[in-house]
Design a protein around this motif. Structure first.
Motif, PDB file in Angstrom:
ATOM      1  N   ARG A 147      48.909  43.263  38.993  1.00  0.00           N
ATOM      2  CA  ARG A 147      49.741  42.417  39.464  1.00  0.00           C
ATOM      3  C   ARG A 147      49.158  41.205  40.281  1.00  0.00           C
ATOM      4  NH1 ARG A 147      53.453  44.268  44.469  1.00  0.00           N
ATOM      5  NH2 ARG A 147      51.195  44.308  45.129  1.00  0.00           N
ATOM      6  N   ASP A 148      48.284  41.726  40.976  1.00  0.00           N
ATOM      7  CA  ASP A 148      47.672  40.808  42.193  1.00  0.00           C
ATOM      8  C   ASP A 148      46.603  39.953  41.571  1.00  0.00           C
ATOM      9  OD1 ASP A 148      49.404  41.860  43.975  1.00  0.00           O
ATOM     10  OD2 ASP A 148      48.232  43.181  44.581  1.00  0.00           O
ATOM     11  N   SER A 149      45.829  40.554  40.526  1.00  0.00           N
ATOM     12  CA  SER A 149      44.372  40.035  40.001  1.00  0.00           C
ATOM     13  C   SER A 149      44.478  40.005  38.554  1.00  0.00           C
ATOM     14  CB  SER A 149      43.216  40.739  40.826  1.00  0.00           C
ATOM     15  OG  SER A 149      43.356  40.898  41.962  1.00  0.00           O
ATOM     16  N   GLY A 150      45.422  40.377  37.989  1.00  0.00           N
ATOM     17  CA  GLY A 150      45.232  40.491  36.339  1.00  0.00           C
ATOM     18  C   GLY A 150      45.567  38.967  35.693  1.00  0.00           C
ATOM     19  N   PRO A 151      45.046  38.787  34.358  1.00  0.00           N
ATOM     20  CA  PRO A 151      44.685  40.121  33.608  1.00  0.00           C
ATOM     21  C   PRO A 151      43.348  40.361  33.900  1.00  0.00           C
ATOM     22  CG  PRO A 151      44.465  37.980  32.314  1.00  0.00           C
ATOM     23  CD  PRO A 151      45.343  37.581  33.832  1.00  0.00           C
ATOM     24  N   LEU A 189      50.537  52.011  29.550  1.00  0.00           N
ATOM     25  CA  LEU A 189      50.718  51.325  28.254  1.00  0.00           C
ATOM     26  C   LEU A 189      51.847  52.205  27.404  1.00  0.00           C
ATOM     27  CD1 LEU A 189      47.150  50.400  27.064  1.00  0.00           C
ATOM     28  CD2 LEU A 189      48.859  49.108  27.261  1.00  0.00           C
ATOM     29  N   GLU A 190      51.872  53.488  27.375  1.00  0.00           N
ATOM     30  CA  GLU A 190      52.780  54.404  26.883  1.00  0.00           C
ATOM     31  C   GLU A 190      54.060  54.222  27.492  1.00  0.00           C
ATOM     32  OE1 GLU A 190      53.465  59.215  26.369  1.00  0.00           O
ATOM     33  OE2 GLU A 190      51.504  58.650  26.941  1.00  0.00           O
ATOM     34  N   ARG A 191      54.207  53.968  28.589  1.00  0.00           N
ATOM     35  CA  ARG A 191      55.553  53.639  29.402  1.00  0.00           C
ATOM     36  C   ARG A 191      56.036  52.101  29.077  1.00  0.00           C
ATOM     37  NH1 ARG A 191      56.508  56.950  34.051  1.00  0.00           N
ATOM     38  NH2 ARG A 191      54.968  58.614  34.389  1.00  0.00           N
ATOM     39  N   GLY A 192      55.182  51.540  28.470  1.00  0.00           N
ATOM     40  CA  GLY A 192      55.683  50.083  28.208  1.00  0.00           C
ATOM     41  C   GLY A 192      55.549  49.240  29.474  1.00  0.00           C
ATOM     42  N   LEU A 193      54.816  49.532  30.361  1.00  0.00           N
ATOM     43  CA  LEU A 193      54.686  48.645  31.519  1.00  0.00           C
ATOM     44  C   LEU A 193      53.367  47.359  31.527  1.00  0.00           C
ATOM     45  CD1 LEU A 193      55.258  51.472  34.476  1.00  0.00           C
ATOM     46  CD2 LEU A 193      56.908  49.820  33.290  1.00  0.00           C
ATOM     47  N   LEU A 194      52.627  47.555  30.423  1.00  0.00           N
ATOM     48  CA  LEU A 194      51.447  46.948  30.364  1.00  0.00           C
ATOM     49  C   LEU A 194      51.288  46.288  28.813  1.00  0.00           C
ATOM     50  CD1 LEU A 194      48.610  48.994  31.883  1.00  0.00           C
ATOM     51  CD2 LEU A 194      50.282  47.152  33.160  1.00  0.00           C
ATOM     52  N   THR A 195      50.682  45.291  28.630  1.00  0.00           N
ATOM     53  CA  THR A 195      50.319  44.751  27.505  1.00  0.00           C
ATOM     54  C   THR A 195      48.920  44.516  27.288  1.00  0.00           C
ATOM     55  OG1 THR A 195      50.889  42.369  28.215  1.00  0.00           O
ATOM     56  CG2 THR A 195      52.952  43.669  27.137  1.00  0.00           C
ATOM     57  N   GLN A 196      48.493  44.626  26.133  1.00  0.00           N
ATOM     58  CA  GLN A 196      47.071  44.362  25.452  1.00  0.00           C
ATOM     59  C   GLN A 196      46.885  42.831  25.170  1.00  0.00           C
ATOM     60  OE1 GLN A 196      44.558  48.033  24.869  1.00  0.00           O
ATOM     61  NE2 GLN A 196      46.305  48.410  23.712  1.00  0.00           N
ATOM     62  N   GLY A 197      46.031  42.130  25.586  1.00  0.00           N
ATOM     63  CA  GLY A 197      45.907  40.723  24.990  1.00  0.00           C
ATOM     64  C   GLY A 197      44.405  40.545  24.423  1.00  0.00           C
ATOM     65  N   VAL A 198      43.974  39.194  24.749  1.00  0.00           N
ATOM     66  CA  VAL A 198      42.546  38.980  24.386  1.00  0.00           C
ATOM     67  C   VAL A 198      41.582  39.691  24.793  1.00  0.00           C
ATOM     68  CG1 VAL A 198      43.628  36.853  23.616  1.00  0.00           C
ATOM     69  CG2 VAL A 198      42.489  36.936  25.701  1.00  0.00           C
ATOM     70  N   GLU A 199      40.086  39.630  24.367  1.00  0.00           N
ATOM     71  CA  GLU A 199      39.079  40.108  24.996  1.00  0.00           C
ATOM     72  C   GLU A 199      38.751  39.275  26.200  1.00  0.00           C
ATOM     73  OE1 GLU A 199      36.483  40.537  21.821  1.00  0.00           O
ATOM     74  OE2 GLU A 199      37.053  42.458  21.122  1.00  0.00           O
ATOM     75  N   GLU A 200      38.227  39.725  27.333  1.00  0.00           N
ATOM     76  CA  GLU A 200      37.665  39.052  28.287  1.00  0.00           C
ATOM     77  C   GLU A 200      36.272  38.093  27.553  1.00  0.00           C
ATOM     78  OE1 GLU A 200      35.395  41.323  31.228  1.00  0.00           O
ATOM     79  OE2 GLU A 200      35.446  43.014  29.939  1.00  0.00           O
ATOM     80  N   SER A 201      36.481  37.126  28.279  1.00  0.00           N
ATOM     81  CA  SER A 201      35.678  35.782  27.650  1.00  0.00           C
ATOM     82  C   SER A 201      33.634  36.125  28.208  1.00  0.00           C
ATOM     83  CB  SER A 201      35.745  34.597  28.269  1.00  0.00           C
ATOM     84  OG  SER A 201      35.831  34.387  29.588  1.00  0.00           O
ATOM     85  N   LYS A 202      33.583  36.554  29.249  1.00  0.00           N
ATOM     86  CA  LYS A 202      32.320  36.774  29.673  1.00  0.00           C
ATOM     87  C   LYS A 202      32.049  38.278  30.501  1.00  0.00           C
ATOM     88  CE  LYS A 202      31.336  31.875  30.149  1.00  0.00           C
ATOM     89  NZ  LYS A 202      30.905  30.810  31.379  1.00  0.00           N
ATOM     90  N   PRO A 203      32.034  39.218  29.740  1.00  0.00           N
ATOM     91  CA  PRO A 203      31.980  40.527  30.351  1.00  0.00           C
ATOM     92  C   PRO A 203      30.643  40.701  31.009  1.00  0.00           C
ATOM     93  CG  PRO A 203      31.412  40.646  28.024  1.00  0.00           C
ATOM     94  CD  PRO A 203      31.978  39.258  28.116  1.00  0.00           C
ATOM     95  N   GLY A 247      35.798  43.565  27.014  1.00  0.00           N
ATOM     96  CA  GLY A 247      36.865  44.609  27.037  1.00  0.00           C
ATOM     97  C   GLY A 247      38.344  43.662  26.786  1.00  0.00           C
ATOM     98  N   VAL A 248      39.368  44.639  26.389  1.00  0.00           N
ATOM     99  CA  VAL A 248      40.493  44.011  26.153  1.00  0.00           C
ATOM    100  C   VAL A 248      41.146  43.859  27.617  1.00  0.00           C
ATOM    101  CG1 VAL A 248      42.663  44.280  25.032  1.00  0.00           C
ATOM    102  CG2 VAL A 248      40.745  44.912  23.740  1.00  0.00           C
ATOM    103  N   LEU A 249      41.819  42.564  27.606  1.00  0.00           N
ATOM    104  CA  LEU A 249      42.489  42.281  28.879  1.00  0.00           C
ATOM    105  C   LEU A 249      43.987  42.956  29.017  1.00  0.00           C
ATOM    106  CD1 LEU A 249      41.614  38.696  29.492  1.00  0.00           C
ATOM    107  CD2 LEU A 249      40.275  40.723  30.643  1.00  0.00           C
ATOM    108  N   LEU A 250      44.155  43.161  30.095  1.00  0.00           N
ATOM    109  CA  LEU A 250      45.661  44.023  30.212  1.00  0.00           C
ATOM    110  C   LEU A 250      46.346  43.364  30.879  1.00  0.00           C
ATOM    111  CD1 LEU A 250      44.033  47.394  30.988  1.00  0.00           C
ATOM    112  CD2 LEU A 250      45.427  46.965  29.109  1.00  0.00           C
ATOM    113  N   THR A 251      47.671  43.092  30.941  1.00  0.00           N
ATOM    114  CA  THR A 251      48.585  42.328  31.917  1.00  0.00           C
ATOM    115  C   THR A 251      49.979  43.190  32.010  1.00  0.00           C
ATOM    116  OG1 THR A 251      49.558  41.311  30.008  1.00  0.00           O
ATOM    117  CG2 THR A 251      47.807  40.060  31.097  1.00  0.00           C
ATOM    118  N   ILE A 252      50.676  42.690  33.108  1.00  0.00           N
ATOM    119  CA  ILE A 252      51.666  43.487  33.268  1.00  0.00           C
ATOM    120  C   ILE A 252      52.968  42.712  32.418  1.00  0.00           C
ATOM    121  CG2 ILE A 252      53.752  43.582  35.093  1.00  0.00           C
ATOM    122  CD1 ILE A 252      51.404  44.691  36.119  1.00  0.00           C
TER     123      ILE A 252
END
Length: 412
Positions: A35-39, A64-78, A84-89
């Motif tokens: 919430r504070d720093s995502g994705p 993720l199983e609880r449906g509280l997060l979504t998976q989006g694009v990959e991080e641009s500069k690991p 890694g895949v970016l996670l968001t609320i």
């Protein structure tokens, strides 16, 4: 001699509870970090929280199983390795509905998990309705909001009912504005709301004060003790000290409606003379500024306040004199409260928001005449308009959900 039993590897009940509590604690840490720093990616979450990568993976998988997060694009500069895949609320995982019951209107807002509103409605209400009549009147409001929330989110976290007044330890409510005395409001609301939706009740002044405090933090401002004076038909105050709403021993802190401030004032319905209700209440404001309007209380409060502003622009001396009388009485009220509570910020809500330019200069003038050093505290009207209590309810509900994300998926 009985044979000795080999020690069991199974955790004891206390250990199970401890592990469960720790897991719930970690769910909250990851959820709030997003919430504070995502994705953020899983690796970034591990760095941000100090948790191990396997621990983060387990928590993220559960969210993720609880449906509280979504998976989006990959991080641009690991920093290293594969991106890694970016996670968001998932903002649509749940919703919060807040309804505010006022003497002259009903307002309702529905928010998603991140506090974005997606439904809003407000309508004039008939004055002095019985609890049964008011429940019947608000039922369609609630139905429309619930339908909208159901389309928006998979579940409704809670419905919060907000009103001007006080709540006692038995959850019975008293509101002079609404003519309620020791009313079991919760039971009335349950009659028109699906049983699957959790219900809470709270007061306008307390929620507005908390919203004001949170708004200060967003603006990088602080307050050790903030006092909110809610100016409606019946005035009330609330105090937030170091981020905590003060409730009082009997949960009725802030009930100032029947403090006498004018020994030569009007007779109040409580039997006293010159109570704050009869000196700084909304109806008194209208009587002093627009006396021709007091025969008809069927309009939304916005109508009466718009009339004050319009007449002031046209140079109506009755309005100016009426505002000055109200400002003087508010100054008297604050002169009593400020030395006792010692706030560093005083924020006026309710009708004061609409007449800020007319009221605040006169109020400061009368405070100075009473030898109050207004440099020791700031005084202004709410920056959140008339929605402060609605926002405050949402903020408190959000905090609870982000502290206990496991509770969201437990909703039916």
């Amino acid at each position: 001699m009985p044979a000795s039993k080999s020690p069991s590897n199974k955790p004891k009940n206390g250990e199970i509870l401890e592990q469960s509590g720790l897991r719930r604690h970690n769910l909250g840490i990851i959820f709030r970090a997003l919430r504070d720093s995502g994705p953020l990616s899983r690796a970034q979450l591990a760095n941000a929280t100090g948790m191990t990568k396997p621990g983060v993976n387990n928590i993220v998988d559960e969210l993720l199983e609880r449906g509280l997060l979504t998976q989006g694009v990959e991080e641009s500069k690991p920093e290293r390795g594969r991106p890694g895949v970016l996670l968001t609320i998932n903002a649509q995982a749940t919703s919060i509905i807040v309804i505010e019951l006022r003497a002259f209107y009903t307002a309702i807002i529905a928010f998603d998990l991140l506090g974005q509103e997606f439904y809003r409605e407000r309508a004039t209400t008939s004055y002095n309705l019985t609890p049964e009549e008011r429940t019947t009147e608000v039922a369609p409001f609630l139905e429309r909001a619930i339908q909208s929330a159901t389309r928006q989110a998979s579940r409704i976290a809670k419905l919060i009912v907000v009103f001007p007044g006080i709540i006692d330890a038995e959850l019975k409510v008293t509101s002079s504005s609404l003519n309620w005395q020791k009313l079991e409001l919760m039971q009335y609301v349950k009659n028109v709301v699906p049983s699957s939706i959790p219900i809470e009740i709270n007061t306008v002044a307390k929620l507005a004060a908390f919203a004001e405090y949170e708004n200060l933090l967003k603006e990088n401002k602080t307050s050790k003790l903030l006092m909110h004076l809610e100016l409606g038909i019946t005035p009330g105050i609330a105090v937030v000290q170091n981020g905590e709403i003060q409730l009082g021993a009997n949960l009725s802190m802030g009930n100032i409606a029947h403090i006498s401030i004018n020994e030569h004032g009007k007779l109040c319905r409580c039997g006293k003379i010159g109570c704050t209700e009869t000196e700084i209440g909304f109806k008194v404001l209208i009587e002093n500024t627009c006396p021709d309007l007091v025969k008809d209380w069927s309009k939304d409060s916005e109508f009466y306040l718009s009339e004050i502003i319009s007449r002031a622009k046209n140079g109506d001396d009755v309005v100016f004199k009426g505002i000055d009388l109200i400002a003087q009485s508010i100054a008297t009220t604050l002169a009593i409260l400020i030395p006792i509570l010692d706030p560093d910020r005083v924020i006026l809500g309710g009708y004061a928001v609409r007449i800020t330019d007319l009221l605040i200069p006169r109020l400061k003038h009368h405070l100075e005449k009473k030898n109050k050093d207004i440099s020791s505290f700031s005084i202004d009207t709410s920056a959140l308009d008339t929605d402060a209590a609605l926002f405050g309810a949402c903020i408190l509900a959000q905090a609870e959900l982000f502290n206990s994300p496991h509770s969201i998926s437990e909703l039916t």
